[in-house]
Design a protein around this motif. Structure first.
Motif, mmCIF file in Angstrom:
data_model
loop_
_atom_site.group_PDB
_atom_site.id
_atom_site.type_symbol
_atom_site.label_atom_id
_atom_site.label_comp_id
_atom_site.label_asym_id
_atom_site.label_seq_id
_atom_site.Cartn_x
_atom_site.Cartn_y
_atom_site.Cartn_z
ATOM 1 N N ALA A 554 37.063 -31.313 -46.049
ATOM 2 C CA ALA A 554 35.683 -31.698 -46.340
ATOM 3 C C ALA A 554 34.919 -31.938 -45.052
ATOM 4 O O ALA A 554 35.510 -32.207 -43.999
ATOM 5 C CB ALA A 554 35.646 -32.956 -47.207
ATOM 6 N N THR A 555 33.610 -31.854 -45.132
ATOM 7 C CA THR A 555 32.731 -32.188 -44.016
ATOM 8 C C THR A 555 31.386 -32.598 -44.594
ATOM 9 O O THR A 555 31.217 -32.688 -45.815
ATOM 10 C CB THR A 555 32.583 -31.004 -43.041
ATOM 11 N N THR A 556 30.418 -32.858 -43.711
ATOM 12 C CA THR A 556 29.069 -33.209 -44.139
ATOM 13 C C THR A 556 28.086 -32.195 -43.572
ATOM 14 O O THR A 556 28.060 -31.957 -42.353
ATOM 15 C CB THR A 556 28.685 -34.622 -43.662
ATOM 16 N N ILE A 557 27.312 -31.600 -44.454
ATOM 17 C CA ILE A 557 26.246 -30.668 -44.076
ATOM 18 C C ILE A 557 24.909 -31.331 -44.414
ATOM 19 O O ILE A 557 24.736 -31.863 -45.516
ATOM 20 C CB ILE A 557 26.355 -29.333 -44.845
ATOM 21 N N GLY A 558 23.970 -31.326 -43.494
ATOM 22 C CA GLY A 558 22.664 -31.886 -43.776
ATOM 23 C C GLY A 558 21.934 -31.112 -44.863
ATOM 24 O O GLY A 558 22.279 -29.972 -45.187
ATOM 25 N N ASP A 559 20.919 -31.749 -45.455
ATOM 26 C CA ASP A 559 20.115 -31.061 -46.463
ATOM 27 C C ASP A 559 19.653 -29.713 -45.917
ATOM 28 O O ASP A 559 19.201 -29.620 -44.776
ATOM 29 C CB ASP A 559 18.898 -31.903 -46.834
#
Length: 675
Positions: A554-559
């Motif tokens: 998993a990771t975090t992608i901005g809007d």
């Protein structure tokens, strides 16, 4: 309407939602009910139910051609829900709604890419020239989706000979060449295709070769490790044995080599030097279909495949020279039948996969290691036409996994249910809702972690389960379409590598993702415009997911917003613009997720906006000759894709932990001659 864009424009509306009954078919077949008349006419696909089990995004070969896609990341350029970033193609990892490729079912014509070779590299290498389409199903879907689709599935579908032959043609050839200004590179493609007069047997052979020098980023600096060579050979035979039976056999040999960073996801440094690296994938696939014309109970499909993936690395360490090879070998089988009974479409079958992960040291075999694993499943999906306006789909899947590590055996099994529905409120407005689960048991580890004395798994390791709930709507009026949805995905007992204990275990807390999406498109005369937006937050016990710690999970992608506008100047010339806009995001790092000796400071993933333009011209007013000019990153933006490894250089001890930046401005000129 322009010949160039006719199919593209008709297909735009089809992508607003998902055909509940159609897209529910297996992981190796394009949903047969989605194609009303002609299997090759993508604009005939009907769509129902944004939140139902099925295809959320369909990426066509026309989409790939206009943006001159040359890597996995560029394949998904037009879909904000799918991301893969990094200057070195081998280091790109796929994330779907923030969930990584370890938790996705990824396949090529049904051949699953079941495991990674090296945790610092991606597992997916494809040649866009071969692709007919890419089908993306976000979130766990129908029971027939395949193994381990915790976060969804990505299905690459290659071209058949009939996709390249015009009606009435029996033989043809396609010669294509592309020049890349940024890397002063080139790609050449030669394809020949033929069929007999009765269209009983057809064949396709393709050869692709590309060579690139070092790419430059937006600051004009060399991106070290990007001077690579790629070779691909591909052959496919399709036989229409009878009016009811079809057989296809294909073989692909893909090779990529060059001086790359040893850990291809990070920048070159003393810690991560450039080393001789080579990757290969060899895949053989057999697909058989028997669709009885007289028996509604018999619509049989069989998929059989063998995939061998390998990465070679040369390295110089304080212990001396090391030449290592990681190997991932998979054999798989799917047998599925579809029966029509009254208002029910029953889809049922079995999946089987046998995996082998190996590490081989060419200098000394003292550390060689091997793991083997098996996965088996049976499934049933029922698509029920309750009324003309209401379709309900429900199913069950049973998965059984086992893996043999160096000193132990692990196993687990589970049943995964799903149910979804689509209701046409009016002829222009529909609502949909769905709940689904997926299960992934213990599997073989990536090859560079199966060496002797390498990390083992907790003897009590359990499989991981995802649960997804989704609501959506679809609206269309004349030339305008709009769809939107919200979802919540939880992965329980996530399997996680603990670098402190050097062991695989289950997370105490769920991987939780909450998100929403909006898609709109409009066609007016010669103008086509599409706008897509996606926003998602992924956390584990309040900790934002990020790639360094959670790797391929998993990771975090901005809007993210994707805008795609094209205009037919005339019947022979189309021009267009693609804009990608990503909002920056702050990541706060809890002390629970790092070694106390080396704390990770809170960091920011800066936002960015990138513009591409393209033009496609038919000089002879037909497809015999086409010229495409694409300018990538027009404003020469310097940026780090949010799907890449994050920049942790502000944290002492992490000065070398940062992903490769994306390439700066790149003029790509493609000429294609069809004979």
């Amino acid at each position: 309407m322009s010949k160039l864009a006719h199919q593209q424009k008709n297909n735009k509306h089809s992508l607003l939602a998902v055909a509940i009954a159609a897209a529910i078919s297996t992981n190796f077949a394009v949903a047969e009910e989605a194609v009303v008349e002609d299997q090759n006419e993508l604009d005939m696909i009907e769509i129902k139910g944004q939140a139902t089990s099925g295809i959320d995004t369909l990426i066509t070969s026309e989409d790939l051609e206009k943006i001159t896609a040359s890597s996995v990341g560029e394949v998904f350029k037009l879909d904000p829900q799918v991301n893969a970033g990094g200057g070195v193609p081998m280091g790109q990892k796929i994330y779907l709604r923030n969930i990584g490729e370890d938790a996705l079912n990824i396949s090529i014509d049904g051949a699953e890419l079941s495991g990674g070779i090296f945790h610092h590299s991606g597992r997916v290498v494809v040649e866009p020239e071969l692709l007919k389409q890419v089908e993306v199903e976000a979130g766990p879907g129908s029971a027939a989706t395949g193994f381990g689709a915790l976060g969804g599935s990505v299905r690459f579908v290659t071209k058949d000979p009939s996709d390249l032959l015009e009606p009435g043609e029996t033989t043809g050839a396609l010669i294509k060449g592309t020049y890349y200004s940024n890397s002063e590179g080139y790609k050449t493609t030669a394809s020949v295709f033929s069929r007999d007069e009765s269209d009983t047997v057809s064949v396709l052979a393709s050869f692709v070769r590309s060579e690139y020098d070092l790419s430059e980023d937006g600051n004009g600096d060399d991106i070290l490790g990007t001077d690579i060579n790629q070779r691909m050979s591909y052959a496919k035979l399709v036989a229409n044995l009878t009016d009811e039976q079809k057989l296809s056999v294909s073989y692909e040999n893909l090779n990529e080599q060059g001086d790359m960073p040893f850990r291809t996801e990070w920048v070159v440094s003393d810690f991560n030097p450039v080393r001789d690296t080579e990757g290969t994938r060899k895949t053989a696939i057999l697909n058989y279909e028997f669709d009885s014309e007289n028996n509604d109970l018999l619509d049989l499909m069989i998929n059989l495949y063998k995939t061998d993936t390998e990465q070679y690395r040369y390295n110089e360490t304080r212990f001396g020279i090391e030449e290592s090879v990681g190997q991932m070998n998979s054999f798989g089988l799917t047998v599925q039948n579809t029966s029509l009974i009254a208002n029910n479409k029953l889809i049922y079958g079995i999946n089987y996969r046998d995996d082998e992960s190996k590490y081989v040291n060419k200098i000394s075999d003292a550390f060689d290691g091997e793991e083997t694993g098996k996965a088996k499943a049976v499934y049933l999906q029922d698509v029920i036409s309750v009324t003309d306006d209401l379709i309900v789909s429900t199913g069950l899947r049973y998965d059984d996994y086992e893996v043999k590590e160096a000193s132990q055996k692990l196993s687990d099994d589970a049943i995964s249910p799903n149910i979804s529905a689509n209701y046409d409120v009016t002829s222009s407005f529909a609502v949909s809702a769905g709940y689904s689960q997926a299960f992934r048991g213990p599997e073989v580890k990536d090859s560079y972690r199966v060496y002797l004395s390498g990390p083992q798994s907790d003897p009590n390791l359990e499989g991981e389960t995802s649960k997804n709930i989704e609501l959506g709507f679809d609206f269309s009026y004349e030339n305008f379409g709009l769809s939107a949805g919200v979802y919540k995905l939880d992965i329980e007992d996530g399997i996680f590598y603990n670098s402190g204990t050097r062991a695989y275990g289950n997370l105490d807390d769920d991987i939780e993702t909450k998100g929403f999406y909006v898609k709109a498109d409009y066609v007016w005369d010669r103008l086509t415009a599409a706008l897509s937006y996606h926003s998602a937050d992924t956390e584990i016990d309040g900790q934002d997911a990020f790639r360094y710690t959670f790797g391929s999970s998993a990771t975090t992608i901005g809007d993210k917003i994707i805008a795609d506008v094209s205009f037919d100047v005339n019947d022979d010339l189309m021009i267009g613009w693609v804009g990608e806009f990503v909002q920056g995001t702050d990541i706060s790092v809890s002390s629970d997720w790092y070694d106390d000796r080396f704390p990770i400071e809170d960091f920011n993933k800066p936002g960015y906006g990138v513009h591409d333009v393209y033009a496609r011209w038919l000089p002879t007013s037909n497809e015999d000759l086409s010229l495409t000019l694409t300018v990538k990153n027009v404003l020469d933006k310097q940026y780090l894709d949010h799907a890449s490894a994050e920049n942790l250089q502000n944290s002492p001890g992490y000065e070398n932990i940062v992903g490769q930046p994306e390439a700066g401005r790149d003029f790509r000129l493609t000429a294609a001659l069809r004979i």
